[in-house]
Design a protein around this motif. Sequence first.
Motif: not given
Length: 190
Positions: A142-163
Amino acid sequence: MKKYLFALLLASILVVFSGCDVTITSNGPNGPGGITAPSSGPPSSGTAQLGKQTKTSGCEAHGGLPDSACTPGAIFTNATPDVICVSGYTRTVRNVPFSEKDQAYAEYGITYHTAGEFEIDHLVPLELGGTNDIANLWPEAASPTPGFHEKDQVENYLHDQVCSGAMSLKDAQKEIATNWLAVYNRMTKQ
């Protein structure tokens, strides 16, 4: 309508996997992992490919990225935007038993951790066609940042880009598997 699409997706998955031997394989240094299934016989429709896990102990994360020899990533080769962009898709494929989570911690030499310190993360997320295979899993801090919370944002962003059609699924998988931090840095500068 959503229930109909979900039922259609589930029926399609069952048809694909019924009567098939599914082998999880990998190919190359950087790839996402998948659902554990029988691993004998030749690769068939629905197998995972992206990278080959060449190391199963002494793994070390570097600067927020997994050890690519231990966690190269693995994907379902038959995942398409039509499949992954259906609401509820990840619930139909998520299956990481505690034994596999324990294996991921062991590969990275983590014998003790506190709640919230790590999460067993899919390098290539399920929402981008990643699998539950050990080659796609790693204990992300989870830390230091960026950690898993920030990776979740990347996952959502890329999913939105693909969809939305702004990016191909293959490109999104490659970007997150090779260096999700670069995507995160681009996102935060926009």
